[in-house]
Scaffold this motif. Structure first.
Motif, PDB file in Angstrom:
ATOM      1  N   LEU B  42       0.834  -1.204   0.000  1.00 46.91           N
ATOM      2  CA  LEU B  42       0.000   0.000   0.000  1.00 46.91           C
ATOM      3  C   LEU B  42       0.869   1.256   0.000  1.00 46.91           C
ATOM      4  CD1 LEU B  42      -2.893  -0.699   2.510  1.00 46.91           C
ATOM      5  CD2 LEU B  42      -2.987  -0.607   0.014  1.00 46.91           C
ATOM      6  N   ARG B  43       1.933   1.229   0.814  1.00 43.11           N
ATOM      7  CA  ARG B  43       2.806   2.404   0.905  1.00 43.11           C
ATOM      8  C   ARG B  43       3.446   2.701  -0.442  1.00 43.11           C
ATOM      9  NH1 ARG B  43       7.429   3.126   5.440  1.00 43.11           N
ATOM     10  NH2 ARG B  43       8.929   4.330   4.231  1.00 43.11           N
ATOM     11  N   SER B  44       3.879   1.654  -1.120  1.00 46.73           N
ATOM     12  CA  SER B  44       4.491   1.824  -2.438  1.00 46.73           C
ATOM     13  C   SER B  44       3.455   2.349  -3.434  1.00 46.73           C
ATOM     14  CB  SER B  44       5.061   0.485  -2.909  1.00 46.73           C
ATOM     15  OG  SER B  44       5.662   0.607  -4.178  1.00 46.73           O
ATOM     16  N   PHE B  46       0.683   4.054  -2.746  1.00 47.06           N
ATOM     17  CA  PHE B  46       0.333   5.435  -2.386  1.00 47.06           C
ATOM     18  C   PHE B  46       1.429   6.393  -2.872  1.00 47.06           C
ATOM     19  CE2 PHE B  46      -2.593   4.700   1.576  1.00 47.06           C
ATOM     20  CZ  PHE B  46      -3.420   3.914   0.809  1.00 47.06           C
ATOM     21  N   LEU B  47       2.692   5.995  -2.641  1.00 45.45           N
ATOM     22  CA  LEU B  47       3.804   6.866  -3.031  1.00 45.45           C
ATOM     23  C   LEU B  47       3.759   7.179  -4.521  1.00 45.45           C
ATOM     24  CD1 LEU B  47       6.442   8.357  -2.797  1.00 45.45           C
ATOM     25  CD2 LEU B  47       7.636   6.157  -2.764  1.00 45.45           C
ATOM     26  N   LEU B  48       3.595   6.143  -5.333  1.00 43.13           N
ATOM     27  CA  LEU B  48       3.594   6.397  -6.780  1.00 43.13           C
ATOM     28  C   LEU B  48       2.297   7.051  -7.250  1.00 43.13           C
ATOM     29  CD1 LEU B  48       6.212   4.672  -6.572  1.00 43.13           C
ATOM     30  CD2 LEU B  48       5.736   3.998  -8.920  1.00 43.13           C
ATOM     31  N   THR B  49       1.249   6.899  -6.465  1.00 48.89           N
ATOM     32  CA  THR B  49       0.021   7.623  -6.801  1.00 48.89           C
ATOM     33  C   THR B  49       0.221   9.125  -6.573  1.00 48.89           C
ATOM     34  OG1 THR B  49      -1.401   5.731  -6.347  1.00 48.89           O
ATOM     35  CG2 THR B  49      -2.431   7.904  -6.228  1.00 48.89           C
ATOM     36  N   ILE B  50       0.993   9.473  -5.545  1.00 45.16           N
ATOM     37  CA  ILE B  50       1.267  10.892  -5.281  1.00 45.16           C
ATOM     38  C   ILE B  50       2.268  11.456  -6.291  1.00 45.16           C
ATOM     39  CG2 ILE B  50       2.269  12.550  -3.628  1.00 45.16           C
ATOM     40  CD1 ILE B  50       1.291  10.679  -1.370  1.00 45.16           C
ATOM     41  N   THR B  51       3.327  10.695  -6.540  1.00 40.65           N
ATOM     42  CA  THR B  51       4.437  11.258  -7.308  1.00 40.65           C
ATOM     43  C   THR B  51       4.469  10.806  -8.758  1.00 40.65           C
ATOM     44  OG1 THR B  51       5.926   9.447  -6.682  1.00 40.65           O
ATOM     45  CG2 THR B  51       5.878  11.388  -5.232  1.00 40.65           C
ATOM     46  N   GLY B  52       3.832   9.671  -9.071  1.00 39.97           N
ATOM     47  CA  GLY B  52       3.940   9.096 -10.404  1.00 39.97           C
ATOM     48  C   GLY B  52       5.321   8.511 -10.624  1.00 39.97           C
ATOM     49  N   PRO B  53       5.626   7.881 -11.774  1.00 42.55           N
ATOM     50  CA  PRO B  53       4.657   7.530 -12.802  1.00 42.55           C
ATOM     51  C   PRO B  53       3.811   6.325 -12.377  1.00 42.55           C
ATOM     52  CG  PRO B  53       6.802   6.624 -13.350  1.00 42.55           C
ATOM     53  CD  PRO B  53       6.977   7.389 -12.064  1.00 42.55           C
ATOM     54  N   ARG B  55       2.341   2.738 -12.103  1.00 36.21           N
ATOM     55  CA  ARG B  55       2.792   1.355 -12.271  1.00 36.21           C
ATOM     56  C   ARG B  55       1.641   0.430 -11.927  1.00 36.21           C
ATOM     57  NH1 ARG B  55       8.711   1.262 -12.540  1.00 36.21           N
ATOM     58  NH2 ARG B  55       8.510  -0.995 -12.468  1.00 36.21           N
ATOM     59  N   PRO B 149      -6.595   5.149  -3.729  1.00 35.29           N
ATOM     60  CA  PRO B 149      -7.777   5.998  -3.563  1.00 35.29           C
ATOM     61  C   PRO B 149      -7.768   7.300  -4.379  1.00 35.29           C
ATOM     62  CG  PRO B 149      -6.259   6.439  -1.767  1.00 35.29           C
ATOM     63  CD  PRO B 149      -5.602   5.412  -2.671  1.00 35.29           C
ATOM     64  N   TRP B 176      -8.803   3.615   3.549  1.00 36.76           N
ATOM     65  CA  TRP B 176      -8.269   4.418   2.436  1.00 36.76           C
ATOM     66  C   TRP B 176      -9.160   4.341   1.199  1.00 36.76           C
ATOM     67  CZ3 TRP B 176      -7.062   1.224  -1.643  1.00 36.76           C
ATOM     68  CH2 TRP B 176      -6.750  -0.107  -1.335  1.00 36.76           C
TER      69      TRP B 176
END
Lengths: 224, 224
Positions: B42-44, B46-53, B55, B149, B176
């Motif tokens: 989930l953390r991974s 969420f991180l890429l959802t915030i910063t992209g790109p 995956r 989310p 979430w």
């Protein structure tokens, strides 16, 4: 090459969170609960960064403490929560921090602290760790009302130090902070402190060191 | 009142992840590693959802397995990773799932599955759990190239079932997922499965039940 303005993440990157273990061991009967709490805090912060609304980092701090306690089947008293919060404000700097910061300052770099904590907590932390004097300014993501790693946090920090985002380098012991900085258009550096694990889905920064001294040496070589 | 289209989260909400414990116990020597792996995933994500790109979710699945292994000082062999992935595709539905879904379908609701997994994994999961036939359609956040989310995931799902977002209700055992749905303008329902802990910084949905039967009953009362 023009010297970049260096922004330093505070918790874990500069300050040693292991100082909290004794409190988590006392309250939770398990010092590993400190890492669980920190991970829970990040998850809460990431979630609200994706979905909103904005909440100051201290809200995630307290909510993560409550969630971690619930997972362990305990309730943290207001006194114990206050004691942990006080300890967060009095964490020591890692031993490599002051020498590396002085080295970078003496090399002519502009240095700023840049954390998700509010200014109030940040100022107390830097003061108590004896490193406030080294920084030109202490920045908080709270200024942008968007926590790191959201790009608005880095953009606002660059604006506050008066340079384009490309002239900023963010130094952190967290993959997520590096990821946010790179995606916002800044440079970054990762401090691979013992026990840190890198997320391989994140682009690696051009500076990667085992401690802040190693990182400082590479920054001087690249950005001077 | 017009019946809402019901979107069901899949992992944990419908399918029982405890079926993976035996694999984590064998590979990590610690069945709790399953929860650590899921939190890391989930953390991974969420991180890429915030910063992209963007995956696909499977990348976070595999990266979280690698990170969890690194934290435990082991390396997961390609065979073991494959075995865990296969087990993810063969998780059973919680016992309350089929009766509750049938009850909602018989009450005239349109039902769809909606997961962060890719269609390929989702189809295998629903088929193997014996519940694919109950759903009008199986949706994936991969269609929006934005994971839950993030609001785009819910908006795209609403579009694919042909209703405004306000006519959708998302049912999940994750704070979430509920948070994302509510912030996107949908309704939601939380299934408080044993061991789940709610994030108190998140707005509570109007439907909140201890299992899917309880949730189904409340949805029929509210949305019929």
């Amino acid at each position: 090459m023009k010297r970049r303005v260096l922004l330093f993440d505070v918790n874990e990157t500069l300050l040693d969170l292991a100082a909290l273990d004794v409190h988590f061991e006392r309250v939770f009967g398990d010092k590993h609960a400190r890492r669980e709490w920190f991970a829970t805090m990040l998850r809460s912060a990431f979630l609200l960064t994706i979905t909103g609304p904005y909440r100051p980092f201290g809200d995630h701090f307290r909510e993560a403490l409550r969630q971690t306690a619930a997972r362990h089947g305990i309730i943290v008293s207001a006194d114990d929560a206050q004691r942990i919060l006080s300890a967060v404000r009095r964490m020591p700097a890692h031993p490599d921090v002051r020498p590396a910061l002085e080295r970078l300052r003496d090399a002519g770099f502009r240095l700023a602290a840049f954390t998700n904590s509010t200014h109030e907590v940040e100022d107390a932390q830097l003061e108590n760790a004896g490193i406030r004097d080294i920084f030109e300014v202490a920045l908080s993501a709270d200024d942008a009302k968007r926590l790191k790693p959201a790009k608005e946090a880095y953009e606002r920090a660059a604006k506050l130090v008066g340079v384009p985002i490309a002239d900023v380098r963010l130094i952190a012991a967290h993959d997520w902070d590096v990821a946010g900085a790179l995606r916002a258009g800044a440079s970054a550096a990762f401090v691979a402190r013992p026990g840190t694990i890198w997320n391989e889905l994140v682009e690696r920064p051009d500076v990667w060191g085992v401690d802040l001294d190693d990182v400082a040496e590479q920054i001087i070589a690249r950005d001077s």
